[in-house]
Design an enzyme around this catalytic site. Structure first.
Site, PDB file in Angstrom:
ATOM      1  N   GLU A  18      81.342   1.282  19.899  1.00  0.00           N
ATOM      2  CA  GLU A  18      82.071   0.226  19.202  1.00  0.00           C
ATOM      3  C   GLU A  18      81.081  -0.728  18.548  1.00  0.00           C
ATOM      4  O   GLU A  18      80.234  -1.323  19.219  1.00  0.00           O
ATOM      5  CB  GLU A  18      82.989  -0.558  20.147  1.00  0.00           C
ATOM      6  N   GLU A  62      77.659 -10.725  20.035  1.00  0.00           N
ATOM      7  CA  GLU A  62      78.038  -9.948  21.223  1.00  0.00           C
ATOM      8  C   GLU A  62      77.060  -8.828  21.532  1.00  0.00           C
ATOM      9  O   GLU A  62      77.145  -8.220  22.604  1.00  0.00           O
ATOM     10  CB  GLU A  62      79.470  -9.417  21.054  1.00  0.00           C
ATOM     11  N   ASP A  89      85.957  -1.817  14.396  1.00  0.00           N
ATOM     12  CA  ASP A  89      86.858  -2.898  14.797  1.00  0.00           C
ATOM     13  C   ASP A  89      86.900  -3.894  13.630  1.00  0.00           C
ATOM     14  O   ASP A  89      85.857  -4.429  13.227  1.00  0.00           O
ATOM     15  CB  ASP A  89      86.308  -3.543  16.070  1.00  0.00           C
ATOM     16  N   THR A  90      88.092  -4.146  13.113  1.00  0.00           N
ATOM     17  CA  THR A  90      88.203  -4.988  11.913  1.00  0.00           C
ATOM     18  C   THR A  90      87.715  -6.415  12.160  1.00  0.00           C
ATOM     19  O   THR A  90      87.200  -7.066  11.243  1.00  0.00           O
ATOM     20  CB  THR A  90      89.650  -5.027  11.385  1.00  0.00           C
ATOM     21  N   HIS A 118      89.856  -0.314  16.327  1.00  0.00           N
ATOM     22  CA  HIS A 118      90.510  -1.537  16.816  1.00  0.00           C
ATOM     23  C   HIS A 118      91.000  -2.328  15.624  1.00  0.00           C
ATOM     24  O   HIS A 118      90.225  -2.620  14.699  1.00  0.00           O
ATOM     25  CB  HIS A 118      89.531  -2.416  17.607  1.00  0.00           C
ATOM     26  N   ARG A 159      91.557 -13.138  16.087  1.00  0.00           N
ATOM     27  CA  ARG A 159      92.027 -12.303  17.190  1.00  0.00           C
ATOM     28  C   ARG A 159      93.454 -12.665  17.624  1.00  0.00           C
ATOM     29  O   ARG A 159      93.868 -12.317  18.725  1.00  0.00           O
ATOM     30  CB  ARG A 159      91.056 -12.326  18.384  1.00  0.00           C
ATOM     31  N   GLU A 213      94.162  -5.088  19.160  1.00  0.00           N
ATOM     32  CA  GLU A 213      93.395  -5.894  20.093  1.00  0.00           C
ATOM     33  C   GLU A 213      93.600  -7.360  19.750  1.00  0.00           C
ATOM     34  O   GLU A 213      93.386  -7.767  18.608  1.00  0.00           O
ATOM     35  CB  GLU A 213      91.916  -5.522  19.981  1.00  0.00           C
TER      36      GLU A 213
HETATM   37 MN    MN Z   1      87.208  -4.283  19.733  1.00  0.00          MN
END
Ligand code: MN
Length: 291
Positions: A150, A156, A183-184, A209, A215, A244
């Site tokens: 991912e 992160e 993941d966008t 995702h 989020r 997500e």
């Molecule tokens: Mn994600």
């Protein structure tokens, strides 16, 4: 118009942990909101009753995937062999749990701690991550499990932040059951647009995702979802698409802090998830209609 993509939801929409009562609630809510798949984060796996969870998920007719990040004291991208070894042991235990609950896809920041690094990745650290993930991929292949890398943003991980980084890492790992996970939410921070990375990854895309820039509710932020879904259609992506979303309304004592979930973006997970399922269906159908 329907598509082949299994559509999933991350369990943290429903509950902060994965005790068996939480699993039962997560599974019932996932089915009620119309999803095909539930993604279980393994941050709480010490309190997960693997056999009971497997049965609950299977009895509901759901598919399951598993995800996790590592920790700074158990990090396969470290220079310190002891820290790398703890990370490798952590991944091995997580693979056992993923297999135990019936997952065929295990993804996340498998290559890194989930948090803000104070310095760039080193050559030695990258080589350690490649070596551990190659061994893990071979072990996973024997169990019918694929691994996802991912792509996470710079706050992160320092290992890989873009699709190009991830493709290079996957090339170096060199195992067929390792694919790329876009993941966008992270793409919005790191990539130049929402189309190019999808086309670059192409048939090596294994998992997606869908998340807004904050989020929260899909469509309530600034991400260009039509462009992203059209790009998925252009590469004939048929894999899982998992929603997500995180809010201070549902808290994991560990993962919520790792992801910096400080704000209340919603209180009603059921409403959020039902609307997200519709949002994803509308965008998939629209993209398919002109693909
Ligand atoms: Mn994600």
């Amino acid at each position: 118009m329907s598509t082949a993509n299994p559509v999933g939801v991350h369990a943290l929409v429903w509950a902060g942990g994965t005790t068996q009562p939480e699993i039962e609630s997560i599974v019932a809510s996932t089915v009620a909101a119309g999803y095909d798949l539930v993604e279980l984060s393994l941050h709480d796996m010490d309190r997960l009753d693997v056999d009971a969870a497997r049965k609950t998920i299977a009895d509901a007719g759901l598919q399951v995937s598993c995800s996790r990040g590592l920790a700074f004291d158990a990090d396969v991208s470290s220079d310190d062999p002891e820290v790398v070894a703890r990370g490798a042991t952590f991944l091995q235990g997580s693979l056992d749990v993923a297999e135990g609950v019936g997952a065929t896809f295990f993804t996340g920041a498998l290559y890194s701690a989930l948090g803000k690094y104070g310095a760039p990745l080193t050559e030695a650290g990258r080589a350690n991550a490649v070596s551990v993930l190659r061994d893990l991929a071979r072990e996973a292949a024997g169990r019918g499990i694929s691994l996802g890398l991912e792509i996470c943003n710079r706050y992160e991980t320092n290992v890989m932040n873009t699709a190009r980084d991830a493709l290079r890492l996957a090339d170096d790992i060199g195992e067929d059951n390792v694919s790329i996970h876009l993941d966008t939410y992270h793409m919005n921070i790191e990539e130049s647009d929402m189309v190019t990375p999808v086309l670059e990854v192409g048939d090596r895309l294994g998992y997606v995702h869908i998340g807004e820039n904050h989020r929260g509710y899909l469509g309530a932020g600034s991400i260009d979802f039509p462009a992203f879904f059209h790009a998925l259609a252009r590469i004939d992506y048929a894999g899982p698409i998992t929603f997500e979303s995180f809010s201070s309304a549902v808290v994991s004592p560990t993962l919520s802090n790792d992801l910096s979930i400080w704000r209340n973006l919603w209180d009603d997970g059921a409403d959020l998830a039902r609307r997200a399922r519709s949002f994803i269906d509308v965008h998939l159908a629209a993209a398919a209609s002109v693909a």
